[in-house]
Design a protein around this motif. Structure first.
Motif, PDB file in Angstrom:
ATOM      1  N   GLY A  40       7.391  -8.966   1.065  1.00 24.58           N
ATOM      2  CA  GLY A  40       8.813  -8.948   1.371  1.00 24.58           C
ATOM      3  C   GLY A  40       9.647  -9.935   0.600  1.00 24.58           C
ATOM      4  O   GLY A  40      10.871  -9.915   0.707  1.00 24.58           O
ATOM      5  N   SER A  41       9.042 -10.801  -0.211  1.00 22.23           N
ATOM      6  CA  SER A  41       9.825 -11.762  -0.994  1.00 22.23           C
ATOM      7  C   SER A  41      10.397 -11.078  -2.228  1.00 22.23           C
ATOM      8  O   SER A  41       9.829 -10.112  -2.742  1.00 22.23           O
ATOM      9  CB  SER A  41       8.961 -12.949  -1.429  1.00 22.23           C
ATOM     10  N   GLN A 480       5.387  -6.108  11.744  1.00 23.54           N
ATOM     11  CA  GLN A 480       5.082  -6.983  12.874  1.00 23.54           C
ATOM     12  C   GLN A 480       3.586  -7.173  13.065  1.00 23.54           C
ATOM     13  O   GLN A 480       3.126  -8.261  13.432  1.00 23.54           O
ATOM     14  CB  GLN A 480       5.719  -6.391  14.127  1.00 23.54           C
ATOM     15  N   GLU A 481       2.815  -6.137  12.809  1.00 28.66           N
ATOM     16  CA  GLU A 481       1.368  -6.194  13.041  1.00 28.66           C
ATOM     17  C   GLU A 481       0.577  -6.588  11.797  1.00 28.66           C
ATOM     18  O   GLU A 481      -0.646  -6.460  11.771  1.00 28.66           O
ATOM     19  CB  GLU A 481       0.879  -4.837  13.559  1.00 28.66           C
ATOM     20  N   GLY A 482       1.257  -7.020  10.732  1.00 26.87           N
ATOM     21  CA  GLY A 482       0.562  -7.469   9.528  1.00 26.87           C
ATOM     22  C   GLY A 482      -0.017  -6.350   8.688  1.00 26.87           C
ATOM     23  O   GLY A 482      -0.973  -6.570   7.936  1.00 26.87           O
ATOM     24  N   ARG A 483       0.556  -5.149   8.780  1.00 28.11           N
ATOM     25  CA  ARG A 483       0.020  -3.995   8.039  1.00 28.11           C
ATOM     26  C   ARG A 483       0.835  -3.683   6.788  1.00 28.11           C
ATOM     27  O   ARG A 483       0.535  -2.731   6.070  1.00 28.11           O
ATOM     28  CB  ARG A 483       0.006  -2.772   8.967  1.00 28.11           C
ATOM     29  N   TRP A 484       1.861  -4.467   6.545  1.00 28.71           N
ATOM     30  CA  TRP A 484       2.782  -4.198   5.443  1.00 28.71           C
ATOM     31  C   TRP A 484       2.101  -4.389   4.083  1.00 28.71           C
ATOM     32  O   TRP A 484       2.157  -3.517   3.212  1.00 28.71           O
ATOM     33  CB  TRP A 484       3.978  -5.144   5.583  1.00 28.71           C
ATOM     34  N   MET A 487      -0.761  -1.891   3.273  1.00 29.95           N
ATOM     35  CA  MET A 487      -0.194  -0.580   2.953  1.00 29.95           C
ATOM     36  C   MET A 487       0.265  -0.530   1.498  1.00 29.95           C
ATOM     37  O   MET A 487      -0.010   0.424   0.769  1.00 29.95           O
ATOM     38  CB  MET A 487       0.976  -0.295   3.900  1.00 29.95           C
ATOM     39  N   LYS A 488       0.953  -1.573   1.036  1.00 29.68           N
ATOM     40  CA  LYS A 488       1.448  -1.591  -0.342  1.00 29.68           C
ATOM     41  C   LYS A 488       0.295  -1.684  -1.342  1.00 29.68           C
ATOM     42  O   LYS A 488       0.326  -1.036  -2.399  1.00 29.68           O
ATOM     43  CB  LYS A 488       2.412  -2.753  -0.534  1.00 29.68           C
ATOM     44  N   ARG A 489      -0.707  -2.488  -1.036  1.00 30.80           N
ATOM     45  CA  ARG A 489      -1.855  -2.591  -1.944  1.00 30.80           C
ATOM     46  C   ARG A 489      -2.599  -1.263  -2.032  1.00 30.80           C
ATOM     47  O   ARG A 489      -3.131  -0.903  -3.091  1.00 30.80           O
ATOM     48  CB  ARG A 489      -2.798  -3.705  -1.480  1.00 30.80           C
ATOM     49  N   THR A 490      -2.625  -0.528  -0.947  1.00 38.44           N
ATOM     50  CA  THR A 490      -3.249   0.800  -0.964  1.00 38.44           C
ATOM     51  C   THR A 490      -2.499   1.732  -1.903  1.00 38.44           C
ATOM     52  O   THR A 490      -3.102   2.452  -2.719  1.00 38.44           O
ATOM     53  CB  THR A 490      -3.273   1.384   0.458  1.00 38.44           C
ATOM     54  N   GLY A 529      10.635  -5.456   4.609  1.00 40.07           N
ATOM     55  CA  GLY A 529      10.568  -4.971   5.979  1.00 40.07           C
ATOM     56  C   GLY A 529      11.890  -5.186   6.695  1.00 40.07           C
ATOM     57  O   GLY A 529      12.523  -6.229   6.559  1.00 40.07           O
ATOM     58  N   ALA A 530      12.339  -4.185   7.425  1.00 39.12           N
ATOM     59  CA  ALA A 530      13.611  -4.274   8.139  1.00 39.12           C
ATOM     60  C   ALA A 530      13.440  -3.709   9.546  1.00 39.12           C
ATOM     61  O   ALA A 530      12.614  -2.812   9.776  1.00 39.12           O
ATOM     62  CB  ALA A 530      14.706  -3.512   7.385  1.00 39.12           C
TER      63      ALA A 530
END
Length: 652
Positions: A40-41, A480-484, A487-490, A529-530
């Motif tokens: 998100g940075s 919120q659950e640390g899946r961001w 998901m992007k690396r996938t 993330g928003a």
């Protein structure tokens, strides 16, 4: 005996970065930046964070700043500024004690009168020194100590304004004191002419340096550089005085009149300070510091300590990089090494090189809106890393490889193998001839003869074309659950695999929250993330179906990553309808779109993140309706699960 070519010499490299130094490790740095961007940075913030944090072999800006503040605190905790006053007091007490010892055995009235003079001295050190200016010492030690007081005051006053003057005048005689006075007179005349803008200032400066250059080891090239050097030192001396108590300042002001036994020195220094203040009003003449240590500093040492504190403050600002247009090239590496040692300079140079190389090699680019973003080259490198992690994960699992087989329609894999009966692949001529030559030579044949065992064929594989839609949930729960980040690396790994190994496949990345959107890889990687309510799988499947219909000749592959049941659907007017728990209408529309996928021959594989019973029930139903399946990987295994399923579906 010398083996060096005549006319050559070897020594340390001083002209820019060391050409033999190991290059900056851009891959590790880019991986760190990529992780921050995907979390998100912004790319700029991620780069700044990397420089602040440093790398495994290089201290970051935060660590260097911490060491600066530690050094600053040590200076203040260790020292105090009354060293000159204490030394004068010690010399005075020694002189008075020696004089009284000399007078005590003498019975004459003159001795008693002198004792009365000594007893009547004012209590203050400065006042006592002033009163003794005309005293005729009988004790040789008393006379010597009093001379040392005057000499010390002169040297300390000069050392507080001119670097190294105390040592240069350690054994000064009357002629040296007169020479210092002459230098100050000429210096004040030069600065006065400079302030008036006189045309002969360059000639005056050249003449001044020829006569008094020994007093200026900095070797200024013109009067402006001279003023810069002097004003910085004079401002440090003034800050030192500001840091003393009013009583200490008054004592020094009175004692300075006795410097070298000549009040002209104090007057000349006062004139010099006034001129420098007028020429450099931007210097810090007013601040003060708190010293609370036990080690006393003289005036010259105190001025150096104040200069060090100012230099540390300037370095901290440079390392903070918080001002407009800040670059690591702004850091004064020489000053950093003076304060923290050579290792700190090495770290600063490495960080500067890292920043320079990241920009030079095109890993960042300007977006149309002016913001900084990762370039396609950077995304490819991140994809390589992500795919390598996935491949390593897949190697640890049981599975089948793609099957290589003969066929004119196959694509070369880049490998070769010995010919077998029935193979129809083209020959690799160069390797076949090489094998013939090596075999003939090994058996002693004079001529090269080809044998069937020499033949190598180019390995090929049959590949079909696939239309791949990767649907990734971007609702707030993923953040919120640390899946961001997983998901992007996938998405990065799958994109890298398809763009390098299966170039004919058509990949579409689709994000879905309240609405679904088809995005490019760079958009997905930089997506922040928003807070957004809604998991609109219906809209995502609509876009996936549109992508599959654009490629009717390709094998359809639909992969969905989600952690929530559908809570939104798209209305005919294009608005998204949200409700929780999900409305039956939302579930019906989502399943209807799944049925349309099945008619296109596409089965949907759902990668379920989370153990919510309602989610589990729905994705099981979705997989059954489409002929697909449900995979519930942990976050570390998400990339391997998605890529592995893509390869499995593609082979099937």
């Amino acid at each position: 005996m010398s083996f060096l070519p005549e006319g050559y010499s070897y020594g340390p490299w001083h002209d820019g970065p060391d050409p033999l130094a190991p290059p900056a490790d851009l891959r590790d740095a880019l991986d760190e930046i990529g992780r921050d961007v995907m979390a998100g940075s912004s790319p700029r913030s991620a780069l700044e964070e990397l420089l602040r944090r440093g790398t495994p072999r290089t201290a970051g800006l935060d660590e260097l700043t911490r060491r600066l503040w530690q050094r600053r605190s040590e200076i203040q905790r260790r020292h105090r500024l009354d060293g000159t006053l204490q030394e004068v007091q010690r010399l005075l007490e020694g002189a008075l004690e020696a004089e009284r010892r000399e007078l005590f055995p003498d019975p004459d009235d003159d001795a008693r009168f002198r004792e009365a003079q000594l007893d009547a001295l004012p209590p203050g050190t400065a006042a006592a020194v002033r009163e003794l200016a005309q005293y005729d010492w009988r004790s040789e030690q008393g006379r010597e100590n009093y001379g040392k007081i005057r000499d010390l005051l002169g040297r300390e006053l000069l050392d507080s304004r001119f670097e190294g003057m105390k040592e240069a005048l350690r054994n000064a005689g009357p002629e040296d004191a007169e020479r210092a006075n002459k230098m100050l007179t000429d210096l004040n005349d030069l600065l006065a002419a400079h302030a008036q803008g006189r045309e002969d200032v360059p000639e005056r400066f050249a003449e001044f340096m020829r006569e008094h250059g020994e007093f200026f080891p900095e070797n200024p090239k013109n009067v402006e550089e001279l003023v810069d050097v002097l004003s910085a030192r004079a401002a440090a001396a003034q800050r030192m005085l500001n840091s003393m108590t009013p009583e200490q300042r008054a004592e020094l002001a009175e004692l300075s009149q006795q410097a070298f036994g000549d009040p002209r020195l104090a007057q000349q220094l006062s004139t010099l300070d006034a001129q420098l203040r007028a020429l450099r009003p931007g210097e810090d003449w007013t601040s003060s510091e708190r010293f609370r240590g036990k080690d006393p500093l003289g005036l010259g040492e105190g001025a150096r300590a104040m200069s060090d504190l100012a230099e540390l403050d300037a370095l901290a600002e440079q390392l903070g990089q918080s001002y407009p247009g800040a670059r690591l090239e702004d850091i004064d590496v020489d000053a950093l090494e003076r304060q923290l040692g050579p290792d700190a300079g090495v770290d600063a140079r490495r960080l500067s090189e890292l920043e320079r190389e990241l920009r030079r090699q095109g890993l960042f680019e300007r977006a149309p809106d002016g913001t900084l973003r990762l370039s396609p080259k950077a995304l490819r490198r991140l994809g390589e890393t992500a795919l390598a992690d996935v491949v390593n994960a897949l190697r640890g699992k049981a599975g089948q490889r793609e099957t290589e087989s003969a066929g004119a329609a196959g694509e070369p894999t880049g490998a070769t193998r010995p010919w077998r009966f029935g193979d129809m692949q083209p020959w690799d001529v160069s390797r076949t001839v090489r094998n013939s030559v090596l075999r003939s030579v090994s058996v002693g044949e004079r001529s090269v003869r080809m044998d069937v065992s020499d033949v190598e064929v180019i390995e090929t594989e049959h590949r079909s074309r696939a239309a791949v839609a990767l649907l990734v949930d971007t609702s707030w729960s993923m953040v919120q659950e640390g899946r961001w980040l997983p998901m992007k690396r996938t998405a990065l790994a799958l994109h890298q695999l398809i763009s390098t190994r299966f170039r004919n496949d058509a990949l579409q990345l689709i994000t879905f929250g309240r609405y679904a959107t088809s995005v490019e890889l760079a958009e997905l990687v930089g997506l922040e993330g928003a807070w957004e309510q809604g998991t609109n799988a219906h809209h995502a499947l609509l876009l996936a179906g549109r992508h599959l219909r654009r490629h009717p000749d390709a094998q359809p592959v639909v992969l969905m990553v989600t952690d929530g049941e559908p809570t939104a659907h798209l209305e005919p007017d294009g608005t998204a309808e949200f409700d929780y728990p999900p409305q039956p209408r939302t579930l019906l529309k989502t399943l209807s779109e799944v049925d349309r996928m099945a008619k296109l021959g596409a089965s949907v594989t759902v990668f379920r993140l989370g153990d919510d019973p309602r989610l589990t029930e729905f994705v099981d139903l979705l997989a059954r309706r489409s002929g697909g399946r449900v995979v519930a990987p942990d976050l570390d295994g998400l990339g391997a699960a998605v890529v592995g399923d893509y390869l499995r579906t593609r082979k099937r």
